[in-house]
Design a protein around this motif. Sequence first.
Motif, PDB file in Angstrom:
ATOM      1  N   VAL A  66       0.869  -1.176   0.000  1.00 28.14           N
ATOM      2  CA  VAL A  66       0.000   0.000   0.000  1.00 28.14           C
ATOM      3  C   VAL A  66       0.899   1.218   0.000  1.00 28.14           C
ATOM      4  CG1 VAL A  66      -1.961   1.159   1.076  1.00 28.14           C
ATOM      5  CG2 VAL A  66      -1.608  -1.268   1.466  1.00 28.14           C
ATOM      6  N   VAL A  67       0.690   2.093  -0.962  1.00 26.25           N
ATOM      7  CA  VAL A  67       1.498   3.308  -1.025  1.00 26.25           C
ATOM      8  C   VAL A  67       0.581   4.521  -1.187  1.00 26.25           C
ATOM      9  CG1 VAL A  67       3.575   2.229  -1.984  1.00 26.25           C
ATOM     10  CG2 VAL A  67       1.805   3.041  -3.524  1.00 26.25           C
ATOM     11  N   GLY A  68       1.118   5.677  -0.844  1.00 23.98           N
ATOM     12  CA  GLY A  68       0.309   6.882  -0.948  1.00 23.98           C
ATOM     13  C   GLY A  68       1.148   8.097  -1.277  1.00 23.98           C
ATOM     14  N   ALA A  69       0.493   9.097  -1.812  1.00 23.05           N
ATOM     15  CA  ALA A  69       1.136  10.375  -2.089  1.00 23.05           C
ATOM     16  C   ALA A  69       0.325  11.459  -1.394  1.00 23.05           C
ATOM     17  CB  ALA A  69       1.190  10.627  -3.591  1.00 23.05           C
ATOM     18  N   PRO A  70       0.843  11.985  -0.280  1.00 24.12           N
ATOM     19  CA  PRO A  70       0.076  12.953   0.503  1.00 24.12           C
ATOM     20  C   PRO A  70      -0.298  14.207  -0.280  1.00 24.12           C
ATOM     21  CG  PRO A  70       2.343  12.831   1.269  1.00 24.12           C
ATOM     22  CD  PRO A  70       2.147  11.720   0.307  1.00 24.12           C
TER      23      PRO A  70
ATOM     24  N   CYS B 270      -1.354  14.649  -3.296  1.00 24.74           N
ATOM     25  CA  CYS B 270      -2.641  14.582  -3.978  1.00 24.74           C
ATOM     26  C   CYS B 270      -3.631  13.700  -3.227  1.00 24.74           C
ATOM     27  CB  CYS B 270      -2.476  14.114  -5.418  1.00 24.74           C
ATOM     28  SG  CYS B 270      -1.168  12.929  -5.683  1.00 24.74           S
ATOM     29  N   GLY B 271      -3.171  13.058  -2.140  1.00 22.51           N
ATOM     30  CA  GLY B 271      -4.070  12.230  -1.339  1.00 22.51           C
ATOM     31  C   GLY B 271      -4.376  10.885  -1.982  1.00 22.51           C
TER      32      GLY B 271
ATOM     33  N   VAL C  81      -4.144   6.987  -2.793  1.00 20.48           N
ATOM     34  CA  VAL C  81      -3.743   5.763  -2.107  1.00 20.48           C
ATOM     35  C   VAL C  81      -3.894   4.615  -3.090  1.00 20.48           C
ATOM     36  CG1 VAL C  81      -3.957   4.392  -0.017  1.00 20.48           C
ATOM     37  CG2 VAL C  81      -4.769   6.719  -0.007  1.00 20.48           C
TER      38      VAL C  81
ATOM     39  N   LYS D  28      -6.368  -1.815  -6.064  1.00 24.52           N
ATOM     40  CA  LYS D  28      -7.452  -0.881  -5.767  1.00 24.52           C
ATOM     41  C   LYS D  28      -6.783   0.473  -5.593  1.00 24.52           C
ATOM     42  CE  LYS D  28     -11.791  -0.223  -4.048  1.00 24.52           C
ATOM     43  NZ  LYS D  28     -13.039  -0.761  -3.565  1.00 24.52           N
TER      44      LYS D  28
ATOM     45  N   PHE E 100      -7.296   4.752  -5.272  1.00 29.04           N
ATOM     46  CA  PHE E 100      -8.091   5.977  -5.178  1.00 29.04           C
ATOM     47  C   PHE E 100      -7.180   7.098  -5.622  1.00 29.04           C
ATOM     48  CE2 PHE E 100     -10.263   3.151  -2.251  1.00 29.04           C
ATOM     49  CZ  PHE E 100     -11.578   3.353  -2.612  1.00 29.04           C
TER      50      PHE E 100
ATOM     51  N   LEU F  32      -1.678   3.887   5.946  1.00 21.28           N
ATOM     52  CA  LEU F  32      -2.171   3.908   4.567  1.00 21.28           C
ATOM     53  C   LEU F  32      -3.395   3.004   4.401  1.00 21.28           C
ATOM     54  CD1 LEU F  32       1.225   3.959   2.655  1.00 21.28           C
ATOM     55  CD2 LEU F  32      -0.472   5.782   2.732  1.00 21.28           C
ATOM     56  N   MET F  33      -3.393   1.872   5.135  1.00 24.61           N
ATOM     57  CA  MET F  33      -4.565   0.990   5.123  1.00 24.61           C
ATOM     58  C   MET F  33      -5.790   1.728   5.662  1.00 24.61           C
ATOM     59  SD  MET F  33      -4.611  -2.073   3.958  1.00 24.61           S
ATOM     60  CE  MET F  33      -3.695  -3.538   3.585  1.00 24.61           C
TER      61      MET F  33
ATOM     62  N   MET G 143      -6.315   4.908   5.618  1.00 23.80           N
ATOM     63  CA  MET G 143      -6.748   5.885   4.616  1.00 23.80           C
ATOM     64  C   MET G 143      -7.501   5.190   3.473  1.00 23.80           C
ATOM     65  SD  MET G 143      -6.021   8.818   5.692  1.00 23.80           S
ATOM     66  CE  MET G 143      -6.056   8.381   7.412  1.00 23.80           C
ATOM     67  N   MET G 144      -6.998   3.992   3.117  1.00 27.23           N
ATOM     68  CA  MET G 144      -7.629   3.191   2.066  1.00 27.23           C
ATOM     69  C   MET G 144      -9.071   2.857   2.475  1.00 27.23           C
ATOM     70  SD  MET G 144      -6.087   1.541  -0.630  1.00 27.23           S
ATOM     71  CE  MET G 144      -7.121   1.077  -1.974  1.00 27.23           C
TER      72      MET G 144
ATOM     73  N   LYS H 221     -11.353   5.800   2.281  1.00 30.26           N
ATOM     74  CA  LYS H 221     -11.739   6.104   0.902  1.00 30.26           C
ATOM     75  C   LYS H 221     -12.771   5.114   0.388  1.00 30.26           C
ATOM     76  CE  LYS H 221      -7.633   8.720  -0.305  1.00 30.26           C
ATOM     77  NZ  LYS H 221      -7.999   9.880  -1.120  1.00 30.26           N
ATOM     78  N   GLU H 222     -12.646   3.860   0.850  1.00 31.19           N
ATOM     79  CA  GLU H 222     -13.647   2.862   0.458  1.00 31.19           C
ATOM     80  C   GLU H 222     -15.001   3.245   1.058  1.00 31.19           C
ATOM     81  OE1 GLU H 222     -11.811  -0.806   1.661  1.00 31.19           O
ATOM     82  OE2 GLU H 222     -10.818  -1.043  -0.274  1.00 31.19           O
TER      83      GLU H 222
ATOM     84  N   GLU I   4     -16.556   6.031  -0.797  1.00 32.00           N
ATOM     85  CA  GLU I   4     -17.154   5.557  -2.044  1.00 32.00           C
ATOM     86  C   GLU I   4     -18.588   5.075  -1.819  1.00 32.00           C
ATOM     87  OE1 GLU I   4     -14.867   3.248  -5.605  1.00 32.00           O
ATOM     88  OE2 GLU I   4     -15.206   2.146  -3.755  1.00 32.00           O
TER      89      GLU I   4
ATOM     90  N   TYR J 295      -4.119  13.944   3.689  1.00 35.05           N
ATOM     91  CA  TYR J 295      -4.932  12.858   3.129  1.00 35.05           C
ATOM     92  C   TYR J 295      -6.407  13.071   3.455  1.00 35.05           C
ATOM     93  CZ  TYR J 295      -1.057   9.703   1.910  1.00 35.05           C
ATOM     94  OH  TYR J 295       0.044   9.128   1.336  1.00 35.05           O
TER      95      TYR J 295
ATOM     96  N   ARG K  69      -7.816  15.873   1.313  1.00 34.27           N
ATOM     97  CA  ARG K  69      -7.982  15.462  -0.095  1.00 34.27           C
ATOM     98  C   ARG K  69      -9.185  14.520  -0.241  1.00 34.27           C
ATOM     99  NH1 ARG K  69      -5.827  19.136  -0.725  1.00 34.27           N
ATOM    100  NH2 ARG K  69      -3.644  19.620  -1.142  1.00 34.27           N
TER     101      ARG K  69
END
Lengths: 126, 187
Positions: free
Chosen positions: A31-35, A37-38, A40, A58, A60, B105-106, B108-109, B112-113, B116, B171, B174
């Motif tokens: 799992v990676v992210g770029a803060p 642009c938000g 993930v 998956k 976003f 990050l999980m 945040m994932m 986002k889910e 949705e 995050y 955004r």
Amino acid sequence: MGYSNKVIDHYENPRNVGSMDKDAADVGTGVVGAPECGDVMKLQIQVEDGVITDAKFKTFGCGSAIASSSLATEWLKGRTVTSASEIRNTDIVEELELPPVKIHCSVLAEDAIKQAIADYQTKQKS
Amino acid sequence: MQRAPAAVENPSPFDPFQCIGITRNFAINETALDDALIEASLRWHPDRWVQGTAQEQKQAEKNMAQINRAFGILKDPLLRAEALLTLFGAPLPTGTDKSASQGFLMEMMELKEEAESAAKNPETLSRFRTRLLTLEVQALEELKPTFESLQEDLVADTLSTVRGQLNRVQYLRRTREGLNLNILLGS
């Protein structure tokens, strides 16, 4: 400048969207992210005898991030883990014709691949 | 006789605190910030330089633009924090966030889910937006004490803590903005 047809194709028909059991021994998750642009991105691989039999993602994020990870899962399937670790973001940039401002999306995908492989390898050792 | 306007100092990186004339700190007094804007505007607003030379008018315009830019940054806690970190030499990393933990990050994932599925119904959407906003405000609150200790001593560890906390705010915001976008696009 707009998105290339390849990006649009992956965006509209993303390949291999989904999730695998992240606790399974034969699954590696990144799992990676770029803060900034938000965004993930989650990328998972299933490995059998050193070969990636399945890949899911998956994401976003923007169209380029979705296309980069979708393309990555397509490329991962059927590859050996060693050859998968050689996928570079520049390959993705070239294939999807990403403009300079979207290069970070391909970096995100490369990092996700690396992490998924590292996660799988850590599981194998324990 | 008024003195010719000198350039508002514009070092690199842009220092909004210096530009508008308030102490460089994360915790600010909103009233003091508003007062500082009024004071700076009274001095540099181009309307006050209509009698000046063409050069003075140009300078006043430039200064006023910088002051407005500084005010916009300082008014928003997220932008203010970003500006402070840039001044401390730890700007927002572009691209992949290497420091973020998988757990974060999980989380945040999953958010986002949830976003949705919440977007499908106006009621759940508005409830979810409120929740995101609450989380953002909480995350901003957590920044305060970290910034305070950073102010006293610029330690690398604290700097990475504050970076992590700030990324969380980033995050969350955004995600919330994405929610608004979903409404605009009707999805």
